[in-house]
Enzyme design. Structure first.
Site, short mmCIF file in Angstrom:
data_model
loop_
_atom_site.label_atom_id
_atom_site.label_comp_id
_atom_site.label_asym_id
_atom_site.label_seq_id
_atom_site.Cartn_x
_atom_site.Cartn_y
_atom_site.Cartn_z
CB SER A 9 -0.85 -0.01 1.28
OG SER A 9 -1.45 1.25 1.49
CE1 TYR B 170 -3.73 -1.73 5.52
CE2 TYR B 170 -3.45 0.53 4.75
CZ TYR B 170 -3.71 -0.80 4.48
OH TYR B 170 -3.94 -1.20 3.19
#
Ligand code: 8X3
Length: 254
Positions: A139, A152
């Site tokens: 990501s 995250y």
């Protein structure tokens, strides 16, 4: 279970979003797709859809955090040419000061340890294929921090480092390691899962953004990277919508 001569692509987290879109595109590109996810009904429906369209697909219910189950799955395959490590996701958007350590642990388990399990279990088959490809869906969160993202961001940094290190370690073997780092992608579940079903908070993530990326946009970049000639290694592909200049610089028309 797989037709001899047909290359096999394993897709984790194939029950929806980027995973399902990637499975559809790889099946259309000629791969026998081995669909894995915890939700069996969803991957069975997708396998049936792909088979009805004349493609090859198999569904296998799997939780990537369960190592014995991952090993049993790997042993069930006749071959493996491509591994798409897509299973993952975010839980919570709390600041470091108040974030729940349980959320951090779960994100690390799925995004990093899950990827480690499938990669370790399938690396022998990928190597034996003579032309293997490991894709790790990280990501843009794996490349830069943002407020509320630390748990995250930490997990996706783990996934990124796994890709980088593996590439160094297996150079000289016939296996490529590709990292795809998407920015804002609007899928049916990513933000809803992050905010535990709170649709209002989930909608705010994309509020006013004309065109966030779709699961198909990301699947397209994955399929492109996987279908390059074998000597071409796309180390890292960062893909964002035009409206997003960085994790925290997003153009919104509100
Ligand atoms: C998703 C991107 O910005 O929500 O992987 O962290 S972001």
């Amino acid at each position: 279970m797989t037709a001899a001569g047909t290359p096999v692509a394993v897709v984790t987290g194939a029950s929806g979003g980027i995973g399902a879109a990637t499975a559809r595109q790889l099946a259309a590109a000629g791969y026998h797709v081995a669909l894995t996810a915890r939700r069996k009904d969803r991957i069975e429906a997708l396998a049936a859809e792909l088979i009805a369209a004349g493609h090859r697909a198999t569904a296998y219910a799997l939780d990537v955090t369960d190592r014995p189950a991952v090993d049993t799955f790997a042993a069930s395959l006749d071959r493996c040419d491509v591994l798409i490590n897509n299973a993952g996701g975010a839980l919570g958007a709390d600041p470091v000061a108040t974030g729940d350590p349980a959320d951090w642990r779960t994100m690390y388990e799925v995004n990093v340890i899950g990827t480690l399990h499938t990669t370790q279990a399938l690396l022998p088959a990928l190597t034996a294929s003579g032309d293997g490809t490991v894709v790790i869906l990280s990501s843009t969160a794996g490349h830069a921090a943002y407020e509320g993202g630390a748990g995250y961001v930490a997990a996706k940094n783990g996934a990124r480092v796994l890709a980088e290190t593996l590439r160094l370690e297996i150079v000289g073997t016939p296996v490529r390691v590709i990292e795809i780092a998407p920015g804002m992608v609007k899928t049916e579940e990513f933000a809803t899962t992050r905010f535990r079903g709170d649709e209002e908070k989930a909608a705010k993530v994309y509020a006013g953004v004309a065109e966030p990326l779709t699961a198909d946009d990301v699947a397209d970049t994955i399929t492109w990277a996987v279908t390059r000639p074998s000597h071409v290694n796309i180390d890292l592909l960062v893909v964002r919508p035009r409206a997003q200049a960085s994790n925290s610089k997003v153009h919104r028309e509100l």
